[in-house]
Design a protein around this motif. Structure first.
Motif, PDB file in Angstrom:
ATOM      1  N   THR A  91       0.720  -1.334  -0.110  1.00  0.00           N
ATOM      2  CA  THR A  91      -0.148  -0.059   0.203  1.00  0.00           C
ATOM      3  C   THR A  91       0.802   1.402   0.061  1.00  0.00           C
ATOM      4  O   THR A  91       0.513   2.402  -0.949  1.00  0.00           O
ATOM      5  N   ASP A  92       1.807   1.225   0.729  1.00  0.00           N
ATOM      6  CA  ASP A  92       2.604   2.405   0.643  1.00  0.00           C
ATOM      7  C   ASP A  92       3.477   2.498  -0.458  1.00  0.00           C
ATOM      8  O   ASP A  92       3.732   3.607  -1.018  1.00  0.00           O
ATOM      9  N   ARG A  96      -3.048   3.439  -2.351  1.00  0.00           N
ATOM     10  CA  ARG A  96      -4.144   2.975  -1.475  1.00  0.00           C
ATOM     11  C   ARG A  96      -4.993   2.204  -2.323  1.00  0.00           C
ATOM     12  O   ARG A  96      -5.873   1.270  -1.855  1.00  0.00           O
ATOM     13  N   ALA A 140      -4.738  -0.570   4.093  1.00  0.00           N
ATOM     14  CA  ALA A 140      -5.177   0.364   2.962  1.00  0.00           C
ATOM     15  C   ALA A 140      -6.350   1.434   3.247  1.00  0.00           C
ATOM     16  O   ALA A 140      -6.158   2.469   2.796  1.00  0.00           O
ATOM     17  N   SER A 143      -5.356   4.051   5.929  1.00  0.00           N
ATOM     18  CA  SER A 143      -4.510   4.998   5.446  1.00  0.00           C
ATOM     19  C   SER A 143      -5.253   6.081   4.376  1.00  0.00           C
ATOM     20  O   SER A 143      -5.202   7.142   4.769  1.00  0.00           O
ATOM     21  N   ALA A 144      -6.211   5.338   3.605  1.00  0.00           N
ATOM     22  CA  ALA A 144      -6.799   6.367   2.812  1.00  0.00           C
ATOM     23  C   ALA A 144      -7.771   7.261   3.360  1.00  0.00           C
ATOM     24  O   ALA A 144      -7.977   8.370   3.073  1.00  0.00           O
ATOM     25  N   GLU A 212      -7.671   7.660  -5.545  1.00  0.00           N
ATOM     26  CA  GLU A 212      -6.605   7.477  -5.097  1.00  0.00           C
ATOM     27  C   GLU A 212      -6.129   8.634  -4.135  1.00  0.00           C
ATOM     28  O   GLU A 212      -6.661   9.793  -4.090  1.00  0.00           O
ATOM     29  N   SER A 213      -5.478   8.468  -2.865  1.00  0.00           N
ATOM     30  CA  SER A 213      -4.990   9.566  -1.989  1.00  0.00           C
ATOM     31  C   SER A 213      -4.110  10.703  -2.658  1.00  0.00           C
ATOM     32  O   SER A 213      -3.136  10.252  -3.117  1.00  0.00           O
ATOM     33  N   TRP A 216      -0.718  10.645  -1.261  1.00  0.00           N
ATOM     34  CA  TRP A 216       0.178   9.583  -1.794  1.00  0.00           C
ATOM     35  C   TRP A 216       0.691  10.031  -3.012  1.00  0.00           C
ATOM     36  O   TRP A 216       1.973   9.630  -3.327  1.00  0.00           O
ATOM     37  N   ALA A 404       0.606   3.340   6.152  1.00  0.00           N
ATOM     38  CA  ALA A 404       0.071   1.752   5.883  1.00  0.00           C
ATOM     39  C   ALA A 404       0.864   0.721   6.890  1.00  0.00           C
ATOM     40  O   ALA A 404       0.373   0.072   7.348  1.00  0.00           O
TER      41      ALA A 404
END
Length: 491
Positions: A91-92, A96, A140, A143-144, A212-213, A216, A404
């Motif tokens: 994920t990182d 995400r 995941a 984090s998002a 998506e974030s 990120w 994440a």
């Protein structure tokens, strides 16, 4: 195709996301991402309430009730720990969105295969793989959520979303009653698992529209994509509210990167933020032991000590699930107003003390199935908000590049310590049929929750209504060691 040219940029994307008012767009995030915890609650509750029926002759499996709750529960949690670490790293590294689609797909396939179990080893294997998918979801999704929700709403949204686990538990508890009483013994439990697949398919359709974030994206060389995404969100919010958004205040300068190595992640978690690492471990170990032991083993308590038929344990568990659901719903906003330290330590300490009282009442024979359930409802009203705050805490107090993986690490270590040993110890002590042994199980859970509450009182971070970048500067920031208010204080 998105470009990934790396360089040094100055971006105000975090400030723009944090100054947004609550809008329909945020509900898309809540529904698309948050509903997965309903699946987790449904899964765990179904297994707990089906444990008696699965062990009956004619179920199609040669398995005992203690094996379902003990070995099956421990393997599910072990899979979740492994999945969290594996998918947390991905994920990182890869984003995400890709991972919260993949992890849900893993869950769906594994659950469907569980419904087709023909032997104990097959059941155990796919319980592990179901947990593998769910564990990846925790890293995941949290984090998002934290990276998309404005800072002033982050606490309550995260608490409530993680608390929706108990809506799934409530639904699962009620569903098991007709499935176990109206359908043949070898059919009802298979249909129960199949319902989880149907719900998961509905969620994945909604989740495809979650973006998506942006945080990120700009870290990983896709600043233009992040800008376009936030531009679109702002236009949508302005059209909905009929007003122009105020200018965003604050920016961060980033040296973009493709990935972050394990050595840097470990150094960040344990050398740069050691007190936060201790806090995360304490919160996760306490809640993991209590919740995994109870959710996998409560039906066994009802059947062993109160002679409740296997087909009716769902009614009692539904009451417990309702108490758990109300905790985050009613207390969640206080994490943004009264603050993290008071609420995290308070919910852990209250639930621990109340569980000690419940253990004492059970030990002297003062409880029936109904009053025991009522006591657990009160205990878990506070404990559920506290447990949700564990996920909130580790997802907001570490740098973006490690977010994440931090969630995955603390979830995996804490859950392995409490969530694997919990079901095994609980099943053994309750399976003895001795009241005194079950009291010991209750007291262990109470002691761990109380200890975590004390740790939180001294180490919790005042993160309410503050941006993620203020709480922990990104490792990619031009000034990653610049002190924040938190760092100058108690961190």
């Amino acid at each position: 195709m998105a470009t990934r040219e790396l360089g040094t940029i100055e971006t105000d994307v975090p400030a723009r996301l944090d100054r947004l008012p609550w809008a329909r767009w945020h509900w898309l995030i809540v529904i698309g991402l948050g509903t997965v915890w309903i699946l987790d609650g449904l899964e765990v509750t179904i297994v707990g309430n089906l444990s008696g029926r699965l062990s009956e002759p004619g179920s199609g499996l040669d398995i005992t009730q203690s094996q379902v709750t003990g070995i099956g529960g421990a393997l599910y949690v072990a899979g979740a720990c492994a999945g969290a670490l594996f998918f947390g790293w991905l994920t990182d590294r890869f984003g995400r969105k890709k991972l919260f689609l993949i992890t849900l797909a893993v869950y769906l396939v594994a659950t469907a295969m569980t419904a087709l179990s023909f032997d104990a080893w097959w059941f155990f294997l796919f319980r592990f793989l179901t947990g593998f998918g769910i564990g990846g979801e925790y890293a995941a999704i949290n984090s998002a959520i934290d990276e998309l929700i404005p800072a002033r709403f982050r606490g309550r949204v995260d608490i409530v979303i993680n608390g929706t686990y108990w809506f799934g538990a409530f639904a699962g508890a009620l569903l098991t009653v007709p499935l176990l009483t109206a359908l043949p013994v070898n059919v009802g439990w298979r249909v129960a698992f199949g319902l989880g697949v149907v719900l998961g398919l509905a969620i994945i359709i909604v989740r495809r529209h979650v973006p998506e974030s942006p945080r990120w994206l700009f870290i990983h060389g896709r600043n233009a994509d992040a800008e376009r995404l936030v531009d679109g969100i702002e236009r949508e919010v302005e059209a909905e509210k009929g007003t122009t958004l105020p200018p965003a205040r604050g920016s961060v300068t980033i040296h973009q990167r493709r990935s972050t190595g394990f050595v840097e992640i470990g150094r960040t978690l344990f050398r740069r933020y050691p007190r936060r690492a201790v806090l995360g471990l304490a919160l996760f170990i306490g809640q993991a032991f209590l919740y995994n032991a109870v959710t996998f083993g409560y039906a066994q308590i009802l059947q062993t000590f109160f002679a409740v038929p296997s087909g009716h344990t769902g009614y009692y568990f539904a009451a417990i699930a309702l108490g758990n659901l109300l905790g985050p719903l009613l207390l969640g906003h206080l994490f943004d107003t009264l603050g993290r330290r008071i609420m995290i330590s308070g919910t852990y300490l209250l639930s621990g003390v109340l569980l000690f009282v419940t253990a004492w009442l059970f030990g002297i024979g003062a409880l029936s199935a109904v009053t025991m359930t009522a006591c657990w409802c009160v205990v878990l009203f506070f404990a559920s908000a506290g447990a949700s705050s564990a996920y909130l805490t580790v997802s907001e107090i570490f740098p973006l590049e490690t977010r994440a993986m931090a969630i995955a690490f603390f979830y995996a270590i804490g859950t392995a310590a409490g969530g694997i040993t919990g079901p095994l110890l609980f099943a053994k002590l309750v399976g003895s049929g001795e009241v005194s042994q079950t009291v010991v199980a209750f007291c262990v859970g109470a002691a761990l929750m109380t200890a975590a509450g004390l740790v939180a009182w001294f180490l919790a971070i005042r993160a309410e209504q503050r941006s993620l970048e203020d709480l922990a500067r990104p490792l990619s920031a031009a000034d990653p060691d610049a002190p924040t208010t938190t760092q100058l204080g108690r961190a």
